[in-house]
Enzyme design. Structure first.
Site, mmCIF file in Angstrom:
data_model
loop_
_atom_site.group_PDB
_atom_site.id
_atom_site.type_symbol
_atom_site.label_atom_id
_atom_site.label_comp_id
_atom_site.label_asym_id
_atom_site.label_seq_id
_atom_site.Cartn_x
_atom_site.Cartn_y
_atom_site.Cartn_z
ATOM 1 N N GLU A 93 1.090 -1.457 -0.038
ATOM 2 C CA GLU A 93 0.050 0.057 0.390
ATOM 3 C C GLU A 93 0.550 1.284 -0.105
ATOM 4 O OE1 GLU A 93 -3.307 0.261 3.110
ATOM 5 O OE2 GLU A 93 -4.056 -0.992 1.798
ATOM 6 N N GLU B 143 -7.032 -7.890 -0.792
ATOM 7 C CA GLU B 143 -7.299 -7.617 0.802
ATOM 8 C C GLU B 143 -8.727 -7.628 0.488
ATOM 9 O OE1 GLU B 143 -5.072 -5.362 2.803
ATOM 10 O OE2 GLU B 143 -2.888 -5.781 2.430
#
Ligand code: GLA
Ligand code: ZN
Length: 675
Positions: free
Chosen positions: A152, A310
């Site tokens: 991320e 995710e």
């Protein structure tokens, strides 16, 4: 052409697994549980830098070796992370330059994660070295199906190394100071630069009076571009490092919530072998909002399938209120991802940690440690279904005839603009149009300004404020050839330097739209104008363009104020096509109506007529078609089927026009063969 993301022979299932947080004796039991849930893919090593490199010249891979062996012996595929998303504490102490400096000028100390300065030579050197060592060491593991670089990426840094790098980036972009001074309009407020060294980063100490308010839009815009590019360079350096040893293993990094503002993901998408992203909606989010992110992610990957890297099986930990996903919702949202193009369904996290801020984040294996939980049962059920589906769906893609234009630089420019209204939020305008089309089950791609439009019959570009070089020409050709183009207020104002295109709004789009916008009125929330369209009255708010027709026809006119009777919605016949302009923010019902009419005119149809709240999306590979029906409603619903088909989750066969019952939160995947 359809193409698989991973070399798997089924939709990959699994997620982030952190055995390094647990005693080794527990690993075998974890494997038993994960196998019971049909997990076949482990994302490993996401935050292990400190564990792998205890000091500047020492590396320690023994534990990871064991974890890799564990995965292999249990026939698990591995998405191997390079682990560089949190630098080790010793590095921060020894080389403070790896620490970021925030927007207020404060140099951070060691802590948290995603904490490295992207322009620190030390950070780059050691992150690349670690990535390379991992690739060298594990290159012969043929169960590594993908590389997961860092984690991320995001955030910003305003340190001195970044400032120096910014000057280099600017030299490359502008060549000369004269060019830069022109682009930055520095004759305004005495900003002329005579030496590159005079240039500083735009932050709280310089141009900004808040994070979103700046006195020098183009400087701030260039910083955003630069920051996105700087971080992308870090990704690319690690990308090259792992490719040295594993040229055939595809590489990704997990992107955040579809439209993460900080990074120009469209540019990033071009550097990634495949797209993966993390989906964390709240229970209140509309299913169209989630769908938009999926479509955006698929689109920035060139339409290829992507990986849902995710999602939580139950709750998150970082929302103010972390509600549980209701029974059936994890399954529904997983299939929604697959319907929009995911070829992998992965969770964060497979096992709930016991300490720090994610100990109450949902997981497949809960603190109780056994399989007798609601969440585990739901995960295992979905795992079983994906196992049974086998290689069905893998690699299939969509075929949208309509596209929405969404552009990061435009986003930054719109929201840095001082005036006409702070209420104007680009994503809101995008979502108004996206939702209207998506709720009618019109398949959509999300294109950028650089993209070819010729595959589409409809292109909607809400608030196309910044027209980058060539976009007007692409739109012109598209409309001339018979396409329908829709845009809105505050479009065509500026070029890529955020300098106004003079000669009348909407600038380069003026001939295509056949209008001249003389003024734009900003309305406070309490004030509305209105218009009548096709016999129906609609309110108009936030912004109201005052428009003159230059060849277009008025489809509706304002009813109030000094511009009552002037056009608000227009349509211009241009070449073989049509260009619509919506000069205001109408009430919600109008979007649905206008989009339905345009789709009908352009013969753009949903795959099936479904009741409200049922999402219908198709993926195809060659002659095989998969129609997903997703019931987002609380109650059961019925769909009349468009052709004879087989429902893959039950194996039931259906005839054309037969009614299919969808339970609340229910899913059906219908397969049929062409010809
Ligand atoms: C992000 C991160 C994960 C984890 C989850 C929790 O997506 O990538 O490491 O922190 O959030 O929701
Ligand atoms: Zn920095």
């Amino acid at each position: 052409m359809w193409e698989k993301v991973w070399k798997t022979d089924k939709i990959a299932y699994g997620g982030d697994y952190n055995p390094e947080q647990w005693p080794e004796e527990t690993w075998e039991e974890d494997m038993r549980l994960l196998e019971l849930a049909h997990v076949d893919t482990l994302t490993l090593n996401v935050f292990s830098w400190a564990a792998l490199q205890p000091s500047e010249d020492k590396y320690r891979f023994e534990k990871l070796d064991k974890i890799m062996e564990l995965a292999k012996s249990h026939h698990m595929n591995v998405c191997l992370a390079t682990g560089t998303a949190a630098h080790p504490a010793w590095m921060a102490r020894k080389y403070p330059e790896v620490l970021r400096t925030d927007f207020y000028g404060t140099r951070r100390k060691f802590g948290a994660r995603h904490n490295s300065c992207p322009n620190s030579p030390i950070y780059r050197k050691y992150s690349v070295r670690l990535a390379e060592k991992l690739a060298e060491r594990y290159q012969n593991y043929d169960n590594i199906i993908g590389w997961h670089i860092s984690n991320e990426y995001g955030g910003e840094c305003y340190c001195e190394n970044c400032e120096k790098a910014f000057r280099v980036w600017l030299r490359k972009r502008y060549g000369t100071l004269d060019e830069l001074n022109r682009a930055w309009n520095t004759s305004f407020w005495g900003h002329t630069f005579y030496d590159w060294e005079e240039i500083v980063l735009p932050d709280h100490r310089t141009e900004h009076f808040s994070e979103n308010e700046t006195t020098a839009q183009t400087i701030s815009l260039d910083y955003k571009r630069f920051n996105s590019d700087s971080i992308l360079e870090c990704f690319c350096l690690e990308y090259e490092a792992v490719k040295k040893y594993t040229p055939d293993v595809p590489v990704t990094t997990n992107l955040m919530e579809g439209a993460y503002k900080g990074l120009d993901y469209r540019k990033w998408g071009k550097c990634m072998d495949f797209i993966s992203w993390d989906n964390y909606p709240s229970n209140e989010d509309s299913y169209s909002k989630i769908a938009f992110s999926h479509d955006l992610m698929r689109s920035i990957g060139g339409g290829k399938p992507f990986v849902l890297m995710e999602q939580t099986p139950s709750a998150q930990n970082w929302q103010p209120v972390n509600a549980l996903k209701r029974p059936g919702v994890m399954r529904l949202w997983s299939y929604q991802a697959v319907a929009h193009g995911a070829d992998a369904v992965l969770f964060f996290q497979l096992k709930r940690s016991i300490g720090s801020c994610e100990k109450y984040h949902g997981a497949v294996i809960d603190h109780v440690g056994h399989e007798h939980t609601r969440v585990f049962r739901e995960v295992a059920q979905l795992g079983g279904e994906l196992f049974e589906l086998g290689e069905e769906i893998l690699g299939a893609c969509g075929r949208a005839k309509a596209a929405l234009m969404f552009d990061w630089e435009n986003w930054w420019a719109i929201e840095y603009s001082a005036g006409p209204s702070v209420k104007l939020k680009y994503l809101d305008e995008i979502m108004n149009y996206y939702t209207a089309l998506h709720q009618q089950n019109i398949p959509l791609d999300i294109v950028g300004q650089e993209d070819d439009l010729s595959a589409y019959k409809l292109v909607v570009a809400p608030v196309l404020y910044m027209t980058k070089p060539g976009v007007d020409e692409r739109i012109r050709e598209f409309v001339k050839a018979g396409g329908t183009f829709v845009t809105t207020f505050f479009s065509g104002y500026v070029d890529e330097r955020d300098l106004v295109v003079i000669g009348g709004y909407p600038g380069r789009l003026r001939d295509i739209l056949g209008i001249w916008v003389e003024e734009i009125d900003a309305l406070p929330d309490s004030k509305k104008n209105s218009f009548v369209y096709g016999g129906q009255a609609y309110s108009a708010g936030m912004l109201c363009d005052i428009i003159h027709l230059e060849g277009a026809e008025a489809l509706a006119e304002y009813q109030d104020d000094f511009y009552a009777g002037t056009p608000v919605v227009t349509r211009n016949a241009f070449g073989q096509g049509q260009a619509y302009y919506v000069g205001t923010r109408p009430e919600e019902a109008f979007y649905g109506r206008l989009m339905a009419e345009i789709c009908q005119r352009q013969d753009i149809c949903p795959a099936v007529k479904a009741p409200s709240g049922v999402e219908a999306i198709e993926r195809s590979r060659g002659k095989e078609h998969y129609l997903f029906l997703l019931n987002h409603k609380e109650g059961a619903q019925e769909v009349s089927l468009p052709c004879s088909c087989t429902e893959l989750l039950t194996g039931d066969s259906y005839q054309e026009k037969e009614q299919l019952q969808l339970a609340a939160k229910g899913v059906a995947i219908l397969k049929w063969m062409e010809g």
